[in-house]
Motif scaffolding. Structure first.
Motif, PDB file in Angstrom:
ATOM      1  N   VAL A 155      31.983  39.479  47.606  1.00  0.00           N
ATOM      2  CA  VAL A 155      31.493  40.612  46.811  1.00  0.00           C
ATOM      3  C   VAL A 155      32.455  40.899  45.655  1.00  0.00           C
ATOM      4  CG1 VAL A 155      31.032  43.116  46.814  1.00  0.00           C
ATOM      5  CG2 VAL A 155      30.191  41.702  48.706  1.00  0.00           C
ATOM      6  N   LEU A 156      33.751  40.909  45.953  1.00  0.00           N
ATOM      7  CA  LEU A 156      34.744  41.175  44.916  1.00  0.00           C
ATOM      8  C   LEU A 156      34.659  40.140  43.791  1.00  0.00           C
ATOM      9  CD1 LEU A 156      37.282  42.958  44.191  1.00  0.00           C
ATOM     10  CD2 LEU A 156      38.652  41.125  45.212  1.00  0.00           C
ATOM     11  N   GLY A 157      34.597  38.861  44.175  1.00  0.00           N
ATOM     12  CA  GLY A 157      34.525  37.787  43.181  1.00  0.00           C
ATOM     13  C   GLY A 157      33.267  37.894  42.337  1.00  0.00           C
ATOM     14  N   GLU A 158      32.150  38.157  43.019  1.00  0.00           N
ATOM     15  CA  GLU A 158      30.857  38.277  42.349  1.00  0.00           C
ATOM     16  C   GLU A 158      30.875  39.453  41.356  1.00  0.00           C
ATOM     17  OE1 GLU A 158      28.584  36.082  42.936  1.00  0.00           O
ATOM     18  OE2 GLU A 158      26.786  36.984  42.047  1.00  0.00           O
ATOM     19  N   ALA A 159      31.348  40.602  41.816  1.00  0.00           N
ATOM     20  CA  ALA A 159      31.321  41.825  40.995  1.00  0.00           C
ATOM     21  C   ALA A 159      32.236  41.685  39.775  1.00  0.00           C
ATOM     22  CB  ALA A 159      31.730  43.039  41.833  1.00  0.00           C
ATOM     23  N   LEU A 160      33.418  41.100  39.970  1.00  0.00           N
ATOM     24  CA  LEU A 160      34.342  40.986  38.829  1.00  0.00           C
ATOM     25  C   LEU A 160      33.874  39.929  37.839  1.00  0.00           C
ATOM     26  CD1 LEU A 160      37.910  41.642  40.240  1.00  0.00           C
ATOM     27  CD2 LEU A 160      36.033  43.210  39.682  1.00  0.00           C
ATOM     28  N   GLN A 162      30.773  39.222  37.316  1.00  0.00           N
ATOM     29  CA  GLN A 162      29.645  39.881  36.639  1.00  0.00           C
ATOM     30  C   GLN A 162      30.147  40.836  35.561  1.00  0.00           C
ATOM     31  OE1 GLN A 162      26.559  40.122  35.340  1.00  0.00           O
ATOM     32  NE2 GLN A 162      25.905  39.552  37.375  1.00  0.00           N
ATOM     33  N   LEU A 163      31.140  41.638  35.922  1.00  0.00           N
ATOM     34  CA  LEU A 163      31.688  42.592  34.951  1.00  0.00           C
ATOM     35  C   LEU A 163      32.233  41.850  33.733  1.00  0.00           C
ATOM     36  CD1 LEU A 163      32.491  45.493  34.155  1.00  0.00           C
ATOM     37  CD2 LEU A 163      34.700  45.078  35.260  1.00  0.00           C
ATOM     38  N   GLN A 164      32.922  40.737  33.949  1.00  0.00           N
ATOM     39  CA  GLN A 164      33.483  39.988  32.823  1.00  0.00           C
ATOM     40  C   GLN A 164      32.371  39.490  31.904  1.00  0.00           C
ATOM     41  OE1 GLN A 164      35.801  39.978  30.954  1.00  0.00           O
ATOM     42  NE2 GLN A 164      37.411  38.581  31.635  1.00  0.00           N
ATOM     43  N   ARG A 165      31.256  39.014  32.475  1.00  0.00           N
ATOM     44  CA  ARG A 165      30.132  38.564  31.630  1.00  0.00           C
ATOM     45  C   ARG A 165      29.575  39.731  30.833  1.00  0.00           C
ATOM     46  NH1 ARG A 165      29.024  35.225  36.100  1.00  0.00           N
ATOM     47  NH2 ARG A 165      27.556  36.696  37.013  1.00  0.00           N
ATOM     48  N   TRP A 166      29.359  40.885  31.493  1.00  0.00           N
ATOM     49  CA  TRP A 166      28.826  42.038  30.768  1.00  0.00           C
ATOM     50  C   TRP A 166      29.780  42.491  29.669  1.00  0.00           C
ATOM     51  CZ3 TRP A 166      27.288  44.841  35.910  1.00  0.00           C
ATOM     52  CH2 TRP A 166      26.049  44.336  36.346  1.00  0.00           C
ATOM     53  N   ARG A 167      31.061  42.523  29.999  1.00  0.00           N
ATOM     54  CA  ARG A 167      32.042  42.987  29.007  1.00  0.00           C
ATOM     55  C   ARG A 167      32.015  42.109  27.763  1.00  0.00           C
ATOM     56  NH1 ARG A 167      37.764  44.923  30.460  1.00  0.00           N
ATOM     57  NH2 ARG A 167      37.318  47.008  31.157  1.00  0.00           N
ATOM     58  N   ARG A 168      31.793  40.809  27.960  1.00  0.00           N
ATOM     59  CA  ARG A 168      31.786  39.888  26.820  1.00  0.00           C
ATOM     60  C   ARG A 168      30.468  39.881  26.080  1.00  0.00           C
ATOM     61  NH1 ARG A 168      34.956  35.228  30.086  1.00  0.00           N
ATOM     62  NH2 ARG A 168      37.060  35.837  29.471  1.00  0.00           N
ATOM     63  N   VAL A 217      42.972  39.605  46.056  1.00  0.00           N
ATOM     64  CA  VAL A 217      42.668  40.415  44.870  1.00  0.00           C
ATOM     65  C   VAL A 217      43.370  39.841  43.642  1.00  0.00           C
ATOM     66  CG1 VAL A 217      42.872  42.700  43.799  1.00  0.00           C
ATOM     67  CG2 VAL A 217      42.260  42.499  46.221  1.00  0.00           C
ATOM     68  N   ALA A 218      44.663  39.463  43.813  1.00  0.00           N
ATOM     69  CA  ALA A 218      45.423  38.907  42.683  1.00  0.00           C
ATOM     70  C   ALA A 218      44.749  37.641  42.161  1.00  0.00           C
ATOM     71  CB  ALA A 218      46.859  38.612  43.122  1.00  0.00           C
ATOM     72  N   GLU A 219      44.309  36.768  43.076  1.00  0.00           N
ATOM     73  CA  GLU A 219      43.672  35.515  42.657  1.00  0.00           C
ATOM     74  C   GLU A 219      42.330  35.771  41.980  1.00  0.00           C
ATOM     75  OE1 GLU A 219      45.724  32.798  46.139  1.00  0.00           O
ATOM     76  OE2 GLU A 219      43.542  33.121  46.180  1.00  0.00           O
ATOM     77  N   THR A 258      38.906  35.601  37.247  1.00  0.00           N
ATOM     78  CA  THR A 258      37.858  36.197  36.423  1.00  0.00           C
ATOM     79  C   THR A 258      38.413  36.711  35.090  1.00  0.00           C
ATOM     80  OG1 THR A 258      38.209  38.317  37.538  1.00  0.00           O
ATOM     81  CG2 THR A 258      36.468  36.896  38.407  1.00  0.00           C
ATOM     82  N   GLY A 259      39.722  36.824  34.993  1.00  0.00           N
ATOM     83  CA  GLY A 259      40.324  37.297  33.751  1.00  0.00           C
ATOM     84  C   GLY A 259      40.081  38.766  33.480  1.00  0.00           C
ATOM     85  N   ILE A 260      39.752  39.516  34.524  1.00  0.00           N
ATOM     86  CA  ILE A 260      39.472  40.946  34.350  1.00  0.00           C
ATOM     87  C   ILE A 260      40.777  41.736  34.292  1.00  0.00           C
ATOM     88  CG2 ILE A 260      38.728  42.951  35.722  1.00  0.00           C
ATOM     89  CD1 ILE A 260      36.418  41.951  34.277  1.00  0.00           C
ATOM     90  N   ASP A 261      40.830  42.682  33.357  1.00  0.00           N
ATOM     91  CA  ASP A 261      41.945  43.610  33.251  1.00  0.00           C
ATOM     92  C   ASP A 261      42.002  44.444  34.538  1.00  0.00           C
ATOM     93  OD1 ASP A 261      43.316  45.996  32.698  1.00  0.00           O
ATOM     94  OD2 ASP A 261      41.718  46.724  31.390  1.00  0.00           O
TER      95      ASP A 261
END
Ligand code: C2E
Ligand code: CA
Ligand code: CA
Ligand code: CA
Length: 284
Positions: free
Chosen positions: A93-98, A100-106, A134-136, A141-144
């Motif tokens: 879930v964490l990997g999927e959500a982050l 996804q967020l990175q795609r939306w942000r871009r 979490v660190a990995e 995903t390159g998310i801030d």
């Protein structure tokens, strides 16, 4: 009477049998759900109470079961928690959500600053590998990290408080933000709050329910939580906002953010860009 008694026992056993076997089904099928790509994440917007601008989303898991349709987390998260499968599911879930967020942000106009809240489970919070996971995921995903909110409940921290606090401190050191979910419903004393290195309180829906209606206690409780949060320098989100009257009360009481059906139910990811566009158009 004896007959009836015996019948009752039989009926009771049948019901128990059924429940136990339904549980076993869930347990064995959940093991394959990840491999079979049956889990989904849906996203519910979180908005600024003052101007209704979208601040971010909360990721909520669903199981698209081949026979039973969409299952709510209440039907499988407790089983996953018991068997330990929650560790793999939570990581997914964490990997999927982050991601996804990175795609939306871009790619989605107006989404560059959005945050993503993800729910943790007790097992994850007690897992020695979790901080590394979490660190990995942040790296991959390159998310801030500041855009990631991890939600824990007070009861998840109880038990081995020191271990939980150690993990929360390490998570905080990564730069992610920490929220207390369902705030006000736990068994903890307020003393715990001082120990927990968190940034945000999410006021439980049960308190928001009574706002804007005829329950004077609800406003007093929400007001007290907001005052406490202000003193401890924490942000506040009201959960389960369903009416304009509740929104007005939250605003009056000084709650910064809100989440609930008033704005949207949890959305499938494909529906998010369109929802965001329409929502932002209505604001101007
Ligand atoms: P939660 O974290 O408190 O999530 C909020 C729940 O309230 C969600 O239910 C959401 O759909 C619902 N909700 C939001 N706004 C409203 C509203 O205005 N009115 C009403 N009546 N309900 C509203 P959902 O998606 O069924 O999730 C239930 C719980 O399952 C979550 O509660 C969370 O504790 C857990 N959960 C969901 N996803 C995950 C996950 O990925 N991992 C873990 N460990 N737990 C999860
Ligand atoms: Ca939550
Ligand atoms: Ca909650
Ligand atoms: Ca909850």
């Amino acid at each position: 009477a004896k007959e009836l008694g015996r019948d009752r026992v039989v009926v009771f056993n049948d019901a128990m049998q059924l429940r136990a076997s339904a549980r076993l089904d869930i347990e064995s099928q959940l093991g394959r759900a990840l491999d079979r790509d049956e889990l989904r994440v849906v996203y519910q917007p979180i908005v600024d109470v003052a101007n209704e601008r979208v601040m971010g989303f909360e990721a909520l898991v669903r199981w698209e079961h081949p026979d039973r349709g969409w299952l709510s987390p209440a039907e499988f998260i407790p089983v996953a928690e018991e068997t330990g499968m929650i560790l793999l599911i939570g990581e997914w879930v964490l990997g999927e959500a982050l991601a996804q967020l990175q795609r939306w942000r871009r790619e989605v106009p107006g989404a560059a600053e959005l945050s993503m809240a993800v729910n943790l489970s007790t097992r994850q919070l007690r897992d020695t590998q979790f901080v590394q996971v979490v660190a990995e995921t942040l790296d991959r995903t390159g998310i801030d990290p500041g855009a990631v909110h991890l939600e824990v409940t007070e009861s998840m921290v109880m038990g081995d408080v020191d271990l939980a606090v150690r993990n929360l401190v390490s998570l905080r050191a990564l730069g992610v933000r920490l929220s207390i979910d369902d705030f006000g419903t736990g068994y903890s004393s307020l003393g715990y709050l001082q120990k927990l290195p968190v940034h945000l309180l999410k006021i439980d829906r049960s308190f928001i329910d009574g706002l804007g209606g005829d329950d004077p206690h609800a406003a007093a409780i929400v007001g007290a939580i907001v005052a406490l949060a202000r003193d401890l320098n924490l942000g506040v989100i009201g959960e389960g906002v369903e009416s304009a009257a509740q929104l007005a009360e939250l605003h009056r009481l000084g709650t910064a953010q809100g989440q609930g059906f008033l704005w949207s139910t949890p959305l499938r990811p494909t529906d998010v860009p369109g929802w965001l566009r329409e929502h932002n158009e209505q604001l101007v």
